[in-house]
Design an enzyme around this catalytic site. Structure first.
Site, mmCIF file in Angstrom:
data_model
loop_
_atom_site.group_PDB
_atom_site.id
_atom_site.type_symbol
_atom_site.label_atom_id
_atom_site.label_comp_id
_atom_site.label_asym_id
_atom_site.label_seq_id
_atom_site.Cartn_x
_atom_site.Cartn_y
_atom_site.Cartn_z
ATOM 1 N N MET A 139 -8.170 8.885 9.140
ATOM 2 C CA MET A 139 -8.808 9.150 7.840
ATOM 3 C C MET A 139 -9.930 10.170 7.965
ATOM 4 S SD MET A 139 -8.945 5.252 6.329
ATOM 5 C CE MET A 139 -9.783 4.591 7.771
ATOM 6 N N LYS A 198 -3.808 2.561 -2.124
ATOM 7 C CA LYS A 198 -5.173 3.044 -1.932
ATOM 8 C C LYS A 198 -5.075 4.534 -1.646
ATOM 9 C CE LYS A 198 -7.521 -1.049 -0.141
ATOM 10 N NZ LYS A 198 -6.580 -2.080 0.227
ATOM 11 N N ASP A 210 0.831 -1.195 0.000
ATOM 12 C CA ASP A 210 0.000 0.000 0.000
ATOM 13 C C ASP A 210 0.874 1.255 0.000
ATOM 14 O OD1 ASP A 210 -2.412 -1.247 -0.035
ATOM 15 O OD2 ASP A 210 -2.749 -1.147 2.120
#
Length: 491
Positions: free
Chosen positions: A406, A291, A269
């Protein structure tokens, strides 16, 4: 006539450490090879310029963050002008030769990923352990260099080789400056051709089970039970989910680093530390499964398919994730996908950014007499979203620490929801971007104003937002000691 290595056609390279801070370095190519090489150049402080028609998602994210300069086109000889070093990371021999010719004409050293014989500089097999950097060339034999590098890295990681002066290590002057050789059988020997050994039994369970590592022995405590030297996989293929930690490559676990050294395929990632990719063996297949929020991404179904496909081909597949695989990393989904396909899979936990990033900013998530609980929550969906499972009203009633991952995009809506449901507007709040890395930024405010402060500072993901009294206990003290009040770097 005495024949020298150069006369025999095998010139001996001159070892040198390049001080590239602030100096222009050209990388031609935007694929997986460049993805592996660029992080080390950035770590050295180089001004990296990438010339390529296309970039991997990880490199694209670096360009979007302004960490590299990207020219979206093919190579031109003038690209070499003003450069101190050139890396060729393309598989087109005509383009690679053109880059070499331009570099040679301008007397700029050129690294060739496709042909070391045509290069004027080599990238060694490298391991970094804190302030210690070990680089091995082994006469241009990459497999031998990697084997020697890995053996030394293992000794450094486990503390059996420290490199400390004798006095600092508690020995008499004149004694060994490096730790003594390990006793037979106690650790890896510095050999590039390990003795063959019989394949160990596959870890237990029926097809589809999630095997657990053995315990009670050195191999069970530190080593992957199904891996053997040289990165080869014993028996059928397997999948290992590895948590790479919060950003600093030194914060990956010992076992995680060892698994990477044995991998045949690495699916990584964007949040996985790039310097770890620079240590992979040359033959390792690297899949960029970045991502990137609101950008190009490999679908989770495709990642699951890749894990299963490579493992069925008999390979040791490492799924490298930032933080911990089970903390908003979809690790559970990947384990279930492998189990459903009958693929043995295990998980190497990682240091989660939910705790490590606040710590890097001087913030304990708990503190005696202040916070007796902390909650980690995903902010990728705003309050009120039909797919959100978060009870923001319940979180607002908590007296402890709230760690939001996030959450930058919806931070204004999140803070408003917390205040509307009863959390005091003057509750201390801190946002930490790129924690534990040289790019760490810390913005300190309160719940009512943190969203605006983050926007004014131009913070971009990844970031952790901490809400609670702990954000004001030691964070300001650490910042004051460092002579800074708003932005500080790790460590």
């Amino acid at each position: 006539m005495v024949e020298t290595p150069h006369a025999l056609g095998t010139p001996t390279p001159y070892p040198l450490g390049l001080m590239l801070a602030g100096r222009r370095v050209l990388v031609v190519g935007g694929g997986t090879v460049a993805t592996r090489r660029v992080p080390a150049l950035l770590d050295a402080g180089a001004a990296v310029v990438v010339v390529a028609p296309h970039l991997t998602p990880a490199l694209h994210a670096l360009a979007a963050d302004g960490r590299i300069q990207w020219h979206e086109r093919g190579f031109q000889p003038s690209d070499v002008d003003g450069c101190w070093l050139v890396h060729v990371a393309v598989d087109d021999p005509v383009v690679a030769a053109a880059v070499s010719a331009a570099a040679e004409e301008r007397r700029v050293f050129c690294v060739r990923a496709d042909d070391r014989h045509a290069a004027t500089a080599w990238t060694p097999a490298t391991t970094r352990q804190g302030p210690v950097t070990v680089a091995v060339t082994a006469g241009g034999d990459p497999r031998r260099a990697m084997a020697i590098r890995d053996a030394i890295a293992d000794l450094l990681t486990t503390g059996r080789l420290t490199g400390r002066p004798a006095a600092a290590a508690g020995r008499e002057p004149g004694g060994q400056e490096l730790s003594p050789h390990p006793e037979p059988g106690s650790g890896p020997e510095l050999s590039s051709q390990p003795e063959p050994s019989p394949d160990p039994p596959a870890p237990g369970g029926e097809p589809g089970s999630v095997p657990q590592p053995r315990s009670g022995s050195e191999s069970g405590a530190d080593r992957v039970p199904w891996a053997r030297p040289g990165g080869r996989t014993a028996g059928r293929g397997r999948v290992v989910l590895v948590g790479a930690g919060p950003g600093d490559p030194d914060l990956i676990t010992v076992r995680g680093r060892r698994v990477l050294a044995e991998a045949d395929v690495v699916i990584a990632d964007r949040l996985a530390p790039g310097l770890l990719l620079d240590e992979l063996r040359p033959e390792v297949e690297l899949v960029d499964a970045s991502k990137i929020p609101h950008g190009p991404a490999a679908a989770q179904e495709e990642i699951n398919r890749l894990l299963v496909t490579h493992a069925r081909a008999g390979r040791l597949v490492v799924r490298l994730k930032g933080g911990d695989p089970y903390v908003f990393g979809r690790g559970g989904e990947e384990v279930l996908a492998c189990a459903a396909a009958g693929i043995p899979v295990t998980v190497v936990p990682g240091v989660t950014s939910a705790i490590a990033v606040p710590a890097a900013a001087g913030i304990p998530v708990t503190h005696r007499g202040v916070a007796q609980e902390f909650v980690v929550v995903s902010g990728h969906l705003p309050p009120g979203h039909p797919e959100s499972l978060v009870d923001w009203a319940a979180l607002a009633r908590l007296r402890g620490t709230l760690c939001i991952l996030m959450g930058l995009t919806h931070l204004h809506a999140i803070t408003k929801a917390l205040i509307d449901h009863g959390r005091s507007p003057d509750t201390p709040a801190v946002a930490v971007r790129a924690g534990t890395t040289p790019d760490q930024q810390t913005v300190r405010s309160d719940l009512a104003t943190i969203a605006g402060a983050v926007a004014r500072a131009g913070l971009r993901p990844p970031a952790v937002v901490v809400v609670g009294a702990v954000a004001d206990i030691t964070g300001r003290a650490v910042a004051d000691i460092a002579g800074q009040t708003e932005v500080r770097a790790w460590p």
